[in-house]
Write a protein that holds these residues in place. Structure first.
Motif, PDB file in Angstrom:
ATOM      1  N   MET A  90     -13.947  -4.000   1.270  1.00 47.34           N
ATOM      2  CA  MET A  90     -12.818  -3.577   1.916  1.00 47.34           C
ATOM      3  C   MET A  90     -12.650  -2.170   1.550  1.00 47.34           C
ATOM      4  O   MET A  90     -12.113  -1.398   2.242  1.00 47.34           O
ATOM      5  CB  MET A  90     -11.561  -4.480   1.484  1.00 47.34           C
ATOM      6  N   THR A  91     -12.783  -1.902   0.045  1.00 47.67           N
ATOM      7  CA  THR A  91     -12.585  -0.451  -0.169  1.00 47.67           C
ATOM      8  C   THR A  91     -13.516   0.505   0.418  1.00 47.67           C
ATOM      9  O   THR A  91     -13.221   1.520   0.820  1.00 47.67           O
ATOM     10  CB  THR A  91     -12.874  -0.428  -1.696  1.00 47.67           C
ATOM     11  N   GLN A 104     -12.519   1.451   3.933  1.00 48.68           N
ATOM     12  CA  GLN A 104     -11.577   2.651   3.765  1.00 48.68           C
ATOM     13  C   GLN A 104     -11.991   3.928   3.388  1.00 48.68           C
ATOM     14  O   GLN A 104     -11.621   4.994   3.931  1.00 48.68           O
ATOM     15  CB  GLN A 104     -10.535   2.327   2.650  1.00 48.68           C
ATOM     16  N   MET A 105     -13.302   3.988   2.624  1.00 47.25           N
ATOM     17  CA  MET A 105     -13.519   5.246   2.142  1.00 47.25           C
ATOM     18  C   MET A 105     -14.859   5.895   3.163  1.00 47.25           C
ATOM     19  O   MET A 105     -14.826   7.075   3.052  1.00 47.25           O
ATOM     20  CB  MET A 105     -14.407   4.996   0.745  1.00 47.25           C
ATOM     21  N   CYS A 151     -13.915   9.007   5.537  1.00 46.94           N
ATOM     22  CA  CYS A 151     -13.728  10.033   4.522  1.00 46.94           C
ATOM     23  C   CYS A 151     -15.011  10.763   4.144  1.00 46.94           C
ATOM     24  O   CYS A 151     -15.218  11.787   4.210  1.00 46.94           O
ATOM     25  CB  CYS A 151     -12.737   9.759   3.454  1.00 46.94           C
TER      26      CYS A 151
END
Length: 82
Positions: A52-53, A56-57, A60
């Motif tokens: 999940m992290t 999200q990253m 970017c």
């Protein structure tokens, strides 16, 4: 010795390092069993949170890598560092 050449510095260290990761994994499993934690469930939960992290990253990271590639290809990176 060339810069970045660690052959002369780390003789014999490869054996110690190759044992380190398996020892850490076994140590974590044993500590989890001692604390009566479901080690597999904790691993799955952690892997799920890690993915999940990553989700999200990822946008970017892609944006930064694209910007750096554009700066390199256009020569802007060289102009900024000069």
């Amino acid at each position: 010795m060339r810069r970045g050449d660690l052959q002369g510095v780390c003789r014999g260290e490869e054996k110690n390092v190759s044992v380190l990761l398996p020892a850490m994994v076994v140590g974590c499993v044993l500590m989890g069993m001692r604390a009566k934690v479901s080690v597999y469930d904790a691993f799955i939960r952690g892997a799920k949170e890690g993915l999940m992290t990553l989700g999200q990253m990822a946008p970017c990271l892609c944006a930064v890598m694209t910007a750096v590639a554009l700066m390199r290809e256009t020569g802007l990176m060289d102009a900024m560092s000069a």
